[in-house]
Structure formats: C-alpha cells, structure tokens
Design a protein around this motif. Sequence first.
Motif, PDB file in Angstrom:
ATOM      1  N   GLU A  55       0.835  -1.199   0.000  1.00  0.00           N
ATOM      2  CA  GLU A  55       0.000   0.000   0.000  1.00  0.00           C
ATOM      3  C   GLU A  55       0.866   1.244   0.000  1.00  0.00           C
ATOM      4  O   GLU A  55       1.894   1.298   0.688  1.00  0.00           O
ATOM      5  N   ALA A  56       0.411   2.268  -0.735  1.00  0.00           N
ATOM      6  CA  ALA A  56       1.090   3.565  -0.688  1.00  0.00           C
ATOM      7  C   ALA A  56       0.748   4.195   0.657  1.00  0.00           C
ATOM      8  O   ALA A  56      -0.429   4.384   0.976  1.00  0.00           O
ATOM      9  N   ILE A  57       1.776   4.468   1.460  1.00  0.00           N
ATOM     10  CA  ILE A  57       1.526   5.016   2.801  1.00  0.00           C
ATOM     11  C   ILE A  57       2.001   6.464   2.936  1.00  0.00           C
ATOM     12  O   ILE A  57       1.776   7.091   3.959  1.00  0.00           O
ATOM     13  N   GLY A  58       2.686   6.983   1.907  1.00  0.00           N
ATOM     14  CA  GLY A  58       3.181   8.347   1.997  1.00  0.00           C
ATOM     15  C   GLY A  58       4.099   8.666   0.840  1.00  0.00           C
ATOM     16  O   GLY A  58       4.159   7.926  -0.143  1.00  0.00           O
ATOM     17  N   TYR A  59       4.802   9.768   0.973  1.00  0.00           N
ATOM     18  CA  TYR A  59       5.707  10.210  -0.094  1.00  0.00           C
ATOM     19  C   TYR A  59       6.799  11.095   0.478  1.00  0.00           C
ATOM     20  O   TYR A  59       6.717  11.588   1.610  1.00  0.00           O
ATOM     21  N   LEU A  60       7.825  11.282  -0.345  1.00  0.00           N
ATOM     22  CA  LEU A  60       8.959  12.147  -0.021  1.00  0.00           C
ATOM     23  C   LEU A  60       9.257  13.030  -1.219  1.00  0.00           C
ATOM     24  O   LEU A  60       9.210  12.563  -2.359  1.00  0.00           O
ATOM     25  N   ILE A  61       9.568  14.291  -0.956  1.00  0.00           N
ATOM     26  CA  ILE A  61      10.084  15.176  -1.996  1.00  0.00           C
ATOM     27  C   ILE A  61      11.456  15.624  -1.502  1.00  0.00           C
ATOM     28  O   ILE A  61      11.575  16.371  -0.527  1.00  0.00           O
ATOM     29  N   PHE A  70      17.999  17.935   0.913  1.00  0.00           N
ATOM     30  CA  PHE A  70      16.993  18.752   1.594  1.00  0.00           C
ATOM     31  C   PHE A  70      15.644  18.070   1.417  1.00  0.00           C
ATOM     32  O   PHE A  70      15.232  17.777   0.298  1.00  0.00           O
ATOM     33  N   VAL A  71      14.984  17.767   2.535  1.00  0.00           N
ATOM     34  CA  VAL A  71      13.655  17.163   2.484  1.00  0.00           C
ATOM     35  C   VAL A  71      12.644  18.312   2.488  1.00  0.00           C
ATOM     36  O   VAL A  71      12.449  18.967   3.508  1.00  0.00           O
ATOM     37  N   GLU A  72      12.052  18.570   1.324  1.00  0.00           N
ATOM     38  CA  GLU A  72      11.074  19.659   1.257  1.00  0.00           C
ATOM     39  C   GLU A  72       9.743  19.220   1.863  1.00  0.00           C
ATOM     40  O   GLU A  72       9.138  19.966   2.625  1.00  0.00           O
ATOM     41  N   HIS A  73       9.286  18.041   1.505  1.00  0.00           N
ATOM     42  CA  HIS A  73       8.045  17.528   2.085  1.00  0.00           C
ATOM     43  C   HIS A  73       8.177  16.032   2.322  1.00  0.00           C
ATOM     44  O   HIS A  73       8.767  15.314   1.524  1.00  0.00           O
ATOM     45  N   PHE A  74       7.594  15.609   3.428  1.00  0.00           N
ATOM     46  CA  PHE A  74       7.595  14.213   3.828  1.00  0.00           C
ATOM     47  C   PHE A  74       6.273  14.000   4.542  1.00  0.00           C
ATOM     48  O   PHE A  74       5.941  14.741   5.461  1.00  0.00           O
ATOM     49  N   GLU A  75       5.526  13.038   4.072  1.00  0.00           N
ATOM     50  CA  GLU A  75       4.230  12.793   4.706  1.00  0.00           C
ATOM     51  C   GLU A  75       3.924  11.308   4.741  1.00  0.00           C
ATOM     52  O   GLU A  75       4.142  10.589   3.779  1.00  0.00           O
ATOM     53  N   LYS A  84       4.645   4.065  13.759  1.00  0.00           N
ATOM     54  CA  LYS A  84       6.114   4.023  13.696  1.00  0.00           C
ATOM     55  C   LYS A  84       6.648   3.957  12.262  1.00  0.00           C
ATOM     56  O   LYS A  84       7.834   3.727  12.049  1.00  0.00           O
ATOM     57  N   LEU A  85       5.792   4.139  11.271  1.00  0.00           N
ATOM     58  CA  LEU A  85       6.239   4.080   9.879  1.00  0.00           C
ATOM     59  C   LEU A  85       7.104   5.291   9.531  1.00  0.00           C
ATOM     60  O   LEU A  85       8.067   5.179   8.768  1.00  0.00           O
ATOM     61  N   GLY A  86       6.793   6.446  10.095  1.00  0.00           N
ATOM     62  CA  GLY A  86       7.588   7.653   9.848  1.00  0.00           C
ATOM     63  C   GLY A  86       9.038   7.457  10.262  1.00  0.00           C
ATOM     64  O   GLY A  86       9.957   7.877   9.560  1.00  0.00           O
ATOM     65  N   PHE A 119       9.603  14.075  17.444  1.00  0.00           N
ATOM     66  CA  PHE A 119       9.766  12.940  16.517  1.00  0.00           C
ATOM     67  C   PHE A 119      11.136  13.002  15.839  1.00  0.00           C
ATOM     68  O   PHE A 119      11.870  12.015  15.798  1.00  0.00           O
ATOM     69  N   TYR A 120      11.481  14.172  15.307  1.00  0.00           N
ATOM     70  CA  TYR A 120      12.764  14.288  14.602  1.00  0.00           C
ATOM     71  C   TYR A 120      13.940  14.145  15.567  1.00  0.00           C
ATOM     72  O   TYR A 120      14.959  13.538  15.223  1.00  0.00           O
ATOM     73  N   GLN A 121      13.812  14.678  16.779  1.00  0.00           N
ATOM     74  CA  GLN A 121      14.885  14.505  17.766  1.00  0.00           C
ATOM     75  C   GLN A 121      15.104  13.011  18.071  1.00  0.00           C
ATOM     76  O   GLN A 121      16.242  12.564  18.155  1.00  0.00           O
ATOM     77  N   ARG A 122      14.012  12.286  18.235  1.00  0.00           N
ATOM     78  CA  ARG A 122      14.115  10.835  18.497  1.00  0.00           C
ATOM     79  C   ARG A 122      14.775  10.111  17.337  1.00  0.00           C
ATOM     80  O   ARG A 122      15.328   9.026  17.505  1.00  0.00           O
ATOM     81  N   ASN A 123      14.699  10.696  16.151  1.00  0.00           N
ATOM     82  CA  ASN A 123      15.273  10.077  14.957  1.00  0.00           C
ATOM     83  C   ASN A 123      16.593  10.731  14.536  1.00  0.00           C
ATOM     84  O   ASN A 123      16.927  10.778  13.357  1.00  0.00           O
ATOM     85  N   ASN A 124      17.322  11.236  15.529  1.00  0.00           N
ATOM     86  CA  ASN A 124      18.692  11.740  15.359  1.00  0.00           C
ATOM     87  C   ASN A 124      18.840  13.024  14.555  1.00  0.00           C
ATOM     88  O   ASN A 124      19.865  13.234  13.903  1.00  0.00           O
ATOM     89  N   PHE A 125      17.825  13.884  14.592  1.00  0.00           N
ATOM     90  CA  PHE A 125      17.940  15.207  13.977  1.00  0.00           C
ATOM     91  C   PHE A 125      18.089  16.237  15.083  1.00  0.00           C
ATOM     92  O   PHE A 125      17.505  16.096  16.155  1.00  0.00           O
TER      93      PHE A 125
END
Length: 170
Positions: A55-61, A70-75, A84-86, A119-125
């Motif tokens: 299934e399509a669950i999202g996208y990245l630009i 540079f991640v312009e959009h991520f959903e 936890k898919l993100g 969320f981003y801090q937990r993922n090392n940003f």
Amino acid sequence: MEFLPITAAEDHRVQEIYTSYTTTFPVDEQRDKEQFTGLFSNPHVKFMSVIHESEAIGYLILWELSNFVFVEHFEVFEAFRSKKLGSHIINHISENYPGVILEIEPADLSEDAARRYSFYQRNNFSLIDDTHIQPSYGEGKKSLNLWLLANYTPENVEEAKKEIYDIVYH
C-alpha cells in the motif's frame, strides 16, 4: 518498505499525493499545482512514493544538493500515522543520505509542532538554525519562520541555507 521513484507528473499516484499534500500542509507551505507538477522536470528533485505491505503510505520530496539532501516535504498518509512508519522512513533516508536537512514549524507554535520536533529529535535530527525563513511560494502566500534540522553537523549552515534558497525556492 519500498521507495518507488515517481518521475512524471502524469503518474497515477501524483493526484492522490497532491490531494493529501494540500490537505496536510498549511497553505503557506504549499506549492500550487503548476509549481508542484513542475518539480518532476527539476534535475535536483527526487520524488518517491513510500510503499508498505503493498500500500502507498506516503511520499517524499527530496532535493539532492551539493553535499546534502533537503527534504522539502515528507508525509505519512493520515490512515497510516502513529504506527512508527515515519521513523522507518526517516531511518531509510538517513541510511541512504548521510547529510539530510529539513525544515519544520517552531516547536513552540503548537502541540503538533512540538510533537513533530520531538519525533525528529528521536530520529537523530538536531536543530541547526532557528532563524530560517522559508520564502513565499507565490502570490498571496506568506514567508515563514521555520526551524532547520539536520542529521549531521553542517560545516557552514549559512552556505547550506543559501543553497536551499537559490535552488529550492529560486
């Protein structure tokens, strides 16, 4: 999880993505339809559909710039959030691109913004700049004060910001 490139605005997945994009992101953070479809002809842009269990669950630009992405959009589409898919998607990006920069709304703006920052801090940003201004996407849209986060320590944040302004927001 699969990351399938979308290389043409005519691809059947683009309409579903654009509909979700215009529903999820604030108007001032959106490209209009013409600008959005124009991304497919930009050599710096990598557009991906994220597939999980068929299934399509999202996208990245993503924008592949000189020495970072540079991640312009991520959903993650609404039906698939809070699973936890993100984190899996962000880990995939980080494994494939050692230097990633993205922008988010300041954490003190809203509960959602605070959750996103966490969320981003937990993922090392980490926060690398809290004075970044996203230029207006066009007539009637405001420029925005956003935070820049990265999964590495850029040598020169100002240089990275200039490249984002010059290429992504030209």
